[in-house]
Design an enzyme around this catalytic site. Structure first.
Site, short mmCIF file in Angstrom:
data_model
loop_
_atom_site.label_atom_id
_atom_site.label_comp_id
_atom_site.label_asym_id
_atom_site.label_seq_id
_atom_site.Cartn_x
_atom_site.Cartn_y
_atom_site.Cartn_z
N HIS A 1 -12.87 -37.88 8.02
CA HIS A 1 -13.03 -38.73 6.83
C HIS A 1 -14.42 -38.50 6.23
O HIS A 1 -15.42 -38.55 6.95
CB HIS A 1 -12.97 -40.21 7.23
CG HIS A 1 -11.64 -40.66 7.73
ND1 HIS A 1 -10.74 -41.32 6.93
CD2 HIS A 1 -11.06 -40.56 8.95
CE1 HIS A 1 -9.66 -41.63 7.65
NE2 HIS A 1 -9.83 -41.17 8.88
N HIS B 1 -8.31 -34.67 11.49
CA HIS B 1 -8.90 -34.77 10.15
C HIS B 1 -10.27 -35.45 10.25
O HIS B 1 -10.54 -36.19 11.19
CB HIS B 1 -7.99 -35.54 9.19
CG HIS B 1 -7.58 -36.88 9.69
ND1 HIS B 1 -6.56 -37.06 10.59
CD2 HIS B 1 -8.07 -38.13 9.44
CE1 HIS B 1 -6.43 -38.35 10.86
NE2 HIS B 1 -7.34 -39.02 10.18
P1 AMP Z 1 -6.80 -42.10 10.68
O1 AMP Z 1 -6.62 -43.59 10.82
O2 AMP Z 1 -8.17 -41.63 11.07
O3 AMP Z 1 -5.70 -41.34 11.37
O4 AMP Z 1 -6.72 -41.83 9.11
C1 AMP Z 1 -5.56 -41.55 8.43
C2 AMP Z 1 -5.89 -41.65 6.96
O5 AMP Z 1 -4.90 -40.95 6.24
C3 AMP Z 1 -5.92 -43.07 6.40
O6 AMP Z 1 -7.19 -43.33 5.81
C4 AMP Z 1 -4.80 -43.07 5.36
O7 AMP Z 1 -5.12 -43.83 4.23
C5 AMP Z 1 -4.68 -41.60 5.04
N1 AMP Z 1 -3.35 -41.18 4.59
C6 AMP Z 1 -2.18 -41.40 5.21
N2 AMP Z 1 -1.16 -40.82 4.52
C7 AMP Z 1 -1.74 -40.19 3.46
C8 AMP Z 1 -1.23 -39.42 2.38
N3 AMP Z 1 0.07 -39.17 2.24
N4 AMP Z 1 -2.11 -38.94 1.47
C9 AMP Z 1 -3.44 -39.18 1.60
N5 AMP Z 1 -3.96 -39.91 2.59
C10 AMP Z 1 -3.14 -40.42 3.51
#
Ligand code: AMP
Ligand code: ZN
Length: 137
Positions: free
Chosen positions: A103, A101
């Site tokens: 950001h 993903h």
């Molecule tokens: P990363 O640390 O780069 O893997 O980012 C994961 C991101 O996913 C974090 O910013 C979380 O807040 C976000 N996240 C995790 N679960 C969900 C969810 N169910 N819906 C939306 N965002 C999420």
């Protein structure tokens, strides 16, 4: 292909409801549930790839093109002062959800969000050595 136990596969493919701001054949863009700033969003490919190492090259190209489009759109709508695009791979790099993903983080003057590192001060020799190691001919 979707991965059974992957939350982002489910969010990207409409299995679970979430806050979707954009969708096309390859991607769903959702709001981050724990935003760094107002408008923090995530570009999710609909197919499952653990990280950038696994990511299909064509999807990689499309992902960055989409990031550009959304940066312009979101900045326009939110009136933010800057924009970070962050992409983590592996636990050591801060990845917590193992579905690739990107950001999209709108930035506002004096916001408390941190996307920072401590600048190093390597000797010239050290940089030359790394450069030789990494150079692609
Ligand atoms: P990363 O640390 O780069 O893997 O980012 C994961 C991101 O996913 C974090 O910013 C979380 O807040 C976000 N996240 C995790 N679960 C969900 C969810 N169910 N819906 C939306 N965002 C999420
Ligand atoms: Zn997945």
């Amino acid at each position: 292909m979707m991965k059974d136990d992957c939350i982002f596969c489910k969010l990207a493919n409409g299995v679970f409801e979430t806050n979707v701001i954009y969708e096309d054949d390859d991607f769903t863009v959702i709001l981050d549930a724990n935003p760094a700033t107002k408008g923090h969003a995530l570009i999710l490919p609909k197919e499952h790839y653990d990280n950038i190492y696994e990511l299909d090259e064509e999807i990689a190209g499309k992902a960055f093109k989409l990031a550009k489009k959304l940066a312009v759109h979101m900045s326009d709508k939110l009136g933010c002062d800057g924009f970070n695009i962050v992409q983590n791979n592996g636990e050591a790099a801060g990845q917590t959800v193992f579905h690739f993903h990107m950001h999209l983080i709108p930035r506002y003057k004096n916001d408390a969000a941190m996307v920072q590192w401590k600048p190093g001060k390597p000797e010239d020799d050290e940089l030359k050595k790394i450069c030789a190691e990494l150079k692609i001919y």
